[in-house]
Design an enzyme around this catalytic site. Structure first.
Site, PDB file in Angstrom:
ATOM      1  N   ARG A 471       0.922  -1.214   0.024  1.00 29.53           N
ATOM      2  CA  ARG A 471      -0.116   0.068   0.013  1.00 29.53           C
ATOM      3  C   ARG A 471       0.982   1.227   0.140  1.00 29.53           C
ATOM      4  NH1 ARG A 471      -1.770  -1.082   6.159  1.00 29.53           N
ATOM      5  NH2 ARG A 471      -0.220  -0.212   7.024  1.00 29.53           N
ATOM      6  N   ASP A 472       0.326   2.389   0.185  1.00 25.64           N
ATOM      7  CA  ASP A 472       0.952   3.644   0.074  1.00 25.64           C
ATOM      8  C   ASP A 472       1.644   4.020   1.326  1.00 25.64           C
ATOM      9  OD1 ASP A 472      -1.323   3.783   1.700  1.00 25.64           O
ATOM     10  OD2 ASP A 472      -1.999   5.613   0.742  1.00 25.64           O
ATOM     11  N   GLU A 473       2.755   2.982   1.841  1.00 21.64           N
ATOM     12  CA  GLU A 473       3.471   3.434   3.010  1.00 21.64           C
ATOM     13  C   GLU A 473       5.149   2.714   2.586  1.00 21.64           C
ATOM     14  OE1 GLU A 473       2.503   3.197   7.204  1.00 21.64           O
ATOM     15  OE2 GLU A 473       0.169   2.789   6.456  1.00 21.64           O
ATOM     16  N   GLU A 735      -0.827  -8.148   8.759  1.00 26.82           N
ATOM     17  CA  GLU A 735      -0.748  -6.943   9.544  1.00 26.82           C
ATOM     18  C   GLU A 735      -1.428  -6.991  11.127  1.00 26.82           C
ATOM     19  OE1 GLU A 735      -1.902  -3.431   7.940  1.00 26.82           O
ATOM     20  OE2 GLU A 735      -1.031  -1.921   9.251  1.00 26.82           O
ATOM     21  N   HIS A 750       3.054  -8.118   6.299  1.00 33.77           N
ATOM     22  CA  HIS A 750       3.495  -7.035   7.320  1.00 33.77           C
ATOM     23  C   HIS A 750       4.435  -7.842   8.238  1.00 33.77           C
ATOM     24  CE1 HIS A 750       1.815  -2.895   7.423  1.00 33.77           C
ATOM     25  NE2 HIS A 750       2.288  -2.932   8.624  1.00 33.77           N
TER      26      HIS A 750
HETATM   27  C1  RAM Z   1       0.978   1.642  10.061  1.00 28.38           C
HETATM   28  C2  RAM Z   1       2.200   0.979   9.783  1.00 28.38           C
HETATM   29  C3  RAM Z   1       3.079   0.333  10.666  1.00 28.38           C
HETATM   30  C4  RAM Z   1       2.929   0.668  12.065  1.00 28.38           C
HETATM   31  C5  RAM Z   1       2.179   2.148  12.160  1.00 28.38           C
HETATM   32  C6  RAM Z   1       2.002   2.620  13.577  1.00 28.38           C
HETATM   33  O1  RAM Z   1       0.531   2.652   9.359  1.00 28.38           O
HETATM   34  O2  RAM Z   1       1.927   0.146   8.721  1.00 28.38           O
HETATM   35  O3  RAM Z   1       3.043  -1.161  10.643  1.00 28.38           O
HETATM   36  O4  RAM Z   1       4.197   0.967  12.770  1.00 28.38           O
HETATM   37  O5  RAM Z   1       1.101   2.312  11.140  1.00 28.38           O
END
Ligand code: RAM
Length: 886
Positions: A471-473, A735, A750
């Site tokens: 995704r966009d991260e 995640e 994740h």
């Molecule tokens: C999410 C990320 C990550 C986490 C932060 C706080 O957007 O994917 O895994 O560390 O938040």
């Protein structure tokens, strides 16, 4: 004598006949062997070493058990045979150090090649042969060594040059931002992709060094580069090729205004959104000499990034593997969906024939809807879409250069005709760290867990430890990084990677000592959530512990101290309460402030330990005292005598203080009781922890006699558990504990819950650093032979060599094989299972006969009956123990 001669002759004849290398003489085979695994600054034959004092490491080999090094000798030379040691002949140095030995010869020159080898003397003073010769190349030490200019204006740049003689040595130093592909005489140089690594460009940009001798030719040559946006979101190039010709002449080819440029076939590119490539815009021959670039414009001399230039001293991102799809479906006319069978980071390679101008679209997703169409909802702002426009010349094979996706499914549309199943191939792309670990056991769900951890981990190494790849991260979220660091270290050679990441962290630190949630910093806040910022001290500390590297502590001590001092400015009554994420993505929420205070304590304690190692007595004392104060405050603030729990009594809230021994002795039993009740009765032996609690709870249980419970948790298959992810088709870690497939935050790749990976090695295979020891010099092998687990095997290649432990058992027998590197020693614990009349054998020889230890077996120092079983102290070597009883 005679029979020895004849058996020697026989072995010689047999090996000649079988084509094996001739075996060494018998005595030689028993003694010290040539060191292997030579590394300079953590890399085999590194290019671009930009430190004046590089460090050398080697692995000892020996034909006997219980051996080690008493002295070493290193030769560093300008000559490939390294015979002379003209730069450094260390002489015989009495030292057991075989890792990170600091160069102490004549000053190294910029842009040069050096060769080195090493031998050692064992504990009995016998000398080994020299190792093979290894090479390292220095990079460009100072800005003045760079003669070229930053150029840009166009994304495809070229230049021709003439070589009057054969090139004997040539090195290209290149920094092309955001991403670049260097080409010489029609070939892509090297195998790196998405290069160079992403950094905080205002502070630092990395250049990559290539040996390009073989790419050059006498006569006309062409150098060219393609540039992509990457994380820099602009395109600039700095190149320098240093060439030495036959006869000694030296010349430099550098980027400057004499280069020509044009915007090539890559018409759009973005990390998140994908790449559009119009093959009609290709200019065949542009990267070879003799191409007519009369229509091209002159390259513009531009301002480069503000930061310093440093050598990229870690493995690059590469195409590490290629996957053939499992199957293809056509859920709608003209739409083809390929299932790669695995969620990973990378892209698809397309094979297509068709008319010029046909546009084939590739879209990427982790999931499909019930109707078979891809589901991109969880990609949020990332479009994850590549477009290839055909030139219409027979079979066209294409893959993008300047983007990557996280996916399992590839959707093709606009494809001329019906693609073959192998019309698309998966290209697995990530930082090419070497795998060093393996784990397997008799419980299938744990083998699946190991598998999804490995995929989650490696495909989230993209020059920084990323949170996700779809995704966009795709950010270096520090909480995720610190939580998974030990798991990563057991599974992969992370030394060079984390050395780079620690420097990246230092680069984001500001005057006040604050660091950021993500490194480099794009997402999240400054100052970092303390559970995220702790990556700075903790990764440095793990680095020191696992790799035995003191320099990391020396280099980062001041920065870490500054960070801790910043936290202290935010402390009230010795607690740090600000928090944004806390025990992130937990089932049961724990108040963030207890998590932050826990890390405040952890950071201060680790800093005090670091100070002790570095001999900073005053700091060690001061931070030790501060840690004690925090400990007192922590208990006072968070302990609730009514519930016999901390804070709101979640698993995490009780795990954290137990893990770091923050619970006063007389309360420990009752806090344990609360934690136990919560896990076993309230949650049927499931975790409700987020990423923070999960990191510590398994180890906590195991180290306190509850490995059975940890095992129950690890092998659950109902929600919430790792097994639940696996039962629901996970091919990489999720995640969230929950199964979600909507537009919200639910990445399916994740790595953060993969922290349990180190538990597989530590608890089930039993491979642990001995307390107080670093770099696996002292090892504890303590396998947990729990419940229905019949066997487990783990191994990990450490800085001293391979450590492995594999065991199996039935009702009255336990077998355990261990391998301890030369120069290390170990305590091995074999559980006795209350058996009587125990006999332990090593190989064929009895070493324990019911009453006591039988001395005299090479490498075995002692055996005692201990609480956890039989404690065997051994030196280096391979041992096969068998314990039998009634
Ligand atoms: C999410 C990320 C990550 C986490 C932060 C706080 O957007 O994917 O895994 O560390 O938040």
């Amino acid at each position: 004598m005679r029979s020895l001669f004849f058996s020697g002759l026989f072995i010689f004849m047999v090996s000649l006949f079988l084509g094996y290398p001739v075996l060494p003489g018998l005595d030689e085979a028993k003694g010290p062997q040539a060191p292997t695994g030579l590394r300079c600054e953590y890399l085999v034959n590194p290019l671009g070493v930009d430190t004046l004092k590089p460090r050398f490491s080697w692995v000892l080999e020996h034909g006997e058990r219980g051996q080690g090094q008493s002295s070493y000798e290193i030769l560093v030379s300008t000559q490939p045979n390294a015979e002379e040691g003209d730069l450094w002949a260390s002489g015989k140095v009495d030292s057991t150090d075989s890792t990170q030995v600091v160069y102490a010869g004549k000053p190294l020159q910029s842009g040069s090649s050096y060769y080195w080898k090493v031998r050692y003397w064992d504990r009995d003073g016998r000398q080994s042969p020299f190792s093979q010769v290894a090479r390292f190349d220095t990079g460009l030490f100072s800005r003045a060594d760079w003669k070229g200019k930053w150029i840009g204006g166009k994304n495809q740049l070229r230049k021709e040059f003439e070589l009057g003689k054969k090139a004997l040595r040539a090195r290209a130093y290149v920094c092309g931002l955001g991403y670049s592909e260097l080409r010489l005489n029609g070939h892509k140089v090297g195998r790196n992709v998405l290069d160079p690594a992403w950094t905080t460009y205002d502070k630092r940009a990395l250049y990559v060094t290539y040996d390009v001798t073989g790419y050059l030719q006498t006569g006309p040559n062409a150098v060219a580069a393609m540039l992509g946006q990457g994380w820099f979101k602009a395109t600039v190039l700095l190149v320098q090729i240093n060439i030495e010709l036959e006869g000694g002449e030296k010349l430099e080819v550098v980027s400057d205004a004499s280069w020509k440029g044009m915007d090539g076939p890559v018409v759009a590119n973005s990390v998140y959104n994908g790449e559009t490539y119009d093959a009609r815009l290709e200019t065949p021959g542009w990267d070879r000499a003799g191409y007519d670039d009369g229509q091209w414009s002159a390259a513009e001399v531009v301002a480069g990034p503000k930061g310093v230039l440093s050598a990229q001293m870690m493995p690059a991102i590469q195409v590490v593997d290629t996957i053939v799809p499992l199957k293809m479906a056509s859920p709608e006319p003209g739409v083809y969906v390929f299932d790669m069978g695995q969620n990973f980071s990378g892209w698809a390679q397309l094979r297509v024939r068709g008319q010029r101008g046909t546009a084939v679209k590739l879209r990427f997703a982790e999931m499909v809807y019930d109707n078979g169409m891809i589901n991109q909802e969880n990609l949020r702002g990332a479009r994850a879409e590549d477009v290839y426009i055909l030139k219409g010349e027979g079979e066209e094979v294409w893959e993008p250069r300047f983007t990557y996706h996280g996916f399992r499914y590839v959707e093709l549309s606009g494809y001329p005709g019906v693609p073959a199943v192998n019309g698309v191939r998966g290209r697995v792309v990530h930082t090419a760290v070497e795998p060093v670990g393996s784990f397997a056991c008799s419980k299938p769900v744990l083998n699946s867990l190991q598998r999804i951890i490995i995929w989650g981990q490696k495909t989230n190494l993209h020059s920084t430890p990323t949170d996700c790849c779809q995704r966009d991260e795709r950010m270096g979220w520090m909480g995720d990084a610190q939580g998974t660091a030990e798991e990563a270290i057991y599974n992969f050679d992370m030394a060079a990677f984390y050395a780079n990441f620690l420097r990246d962290i230092r680069d984001v630190q500001d005057e006040k000592g604050t660091i950021t949630d993500t490194v480099p910093h794009i997402w999240g806040s400054r100052p970092a959530d303390p559970a995220w910022g702790t990556a700075y001290p903790l990764i440095a500390w793990y680095f020191y512990q696992y790799y035995g590297d003191r320099r990391v502590l020396e280099d980062y001590y001041d920065g870490i101290k500054k960070y801790v001092e910043f936290l202290r400015t935010r402390a009230e009554n010795d607690l740090v309460k600000f928090s944004y994420y806390g025990d992130w993505v937990a089932v049961d929420r724990t108040p963030g402030d207890i998590v932050s205070s826990f890390y405040y304590y952890y950071d201060v304690k680790v800093l005090a330990e670091m100070a002790k190692v570095l001999g900073k007595e005053a700091d060690a004392k001061a931070y030790g005292d501060l840690a004690s104060a925090i400990k007192t405050a922590f208990h006072r603030e968070y302990f609730d005598p009514k519930t016999r729990s901390y804070a709101n009594g979640t698993q995490t809230a009780n795990t954290l203080p137990l893990f770091l021994d923050l619970v006063p002795e007389k309360m420990r039993g009752s806090v344990w009781g609360s934690l136990f009740d919560n896990i076993v009765y309230k949650n049927n032996s499931h975790l409700t922890t987020g990423i923070i609690g999960t990191k510590y709870i398994m180890e906590l249980l195991t180290n306190n006699g509850s490995s059975d419970l940890a095992y129950d948790i690890a092998t659950q298959t109902t929600y919430p558990s790792w097994g639940y992810m696996i039962e629901n088709g996970a091919t990489s870690l999720w995640e969230l504990w929950q199964l979600r497939q909507g537009p919200s935050m639910n990445s399916h790749n994740h790595p953060m819950f993969g922290s349990v990976g180190s538990w597989l090695y530590k608890a089930l295979a039993g491979i642990n650093l001995a307390p107080e020891s670093t770099g696996f010099e002292k090892i504890r092998i303590v396998p947990q032979m729990v419940r229905d687990l019949r066997y487990a095997a783990g191994s990990t290649r450490t800085v001293r060599g391979e450590v492995s432990s594999s065991w199996s058992r039935d009702d009255r027998t336990v077998r355990l094989e261990v391998v301890i590197p030369v120069g290390s020693e170990a305590e091995v614990v074999i559980p006795g299972f209350n058996l009587e009349n125990v006999v332990i054998k090593e190989g064929d020889q009895a070493v324990w006969n019911g009453q006591g230890y039988k001395a005299g077996i090479q490498g075995i120092r002692s055996i005692e009956k201990a609480q956890a079983g039989f404690l065997i102290k051994v030196g280096s070597g391979r041992y096969a123990f068998k314990l039998q009883g009634d």
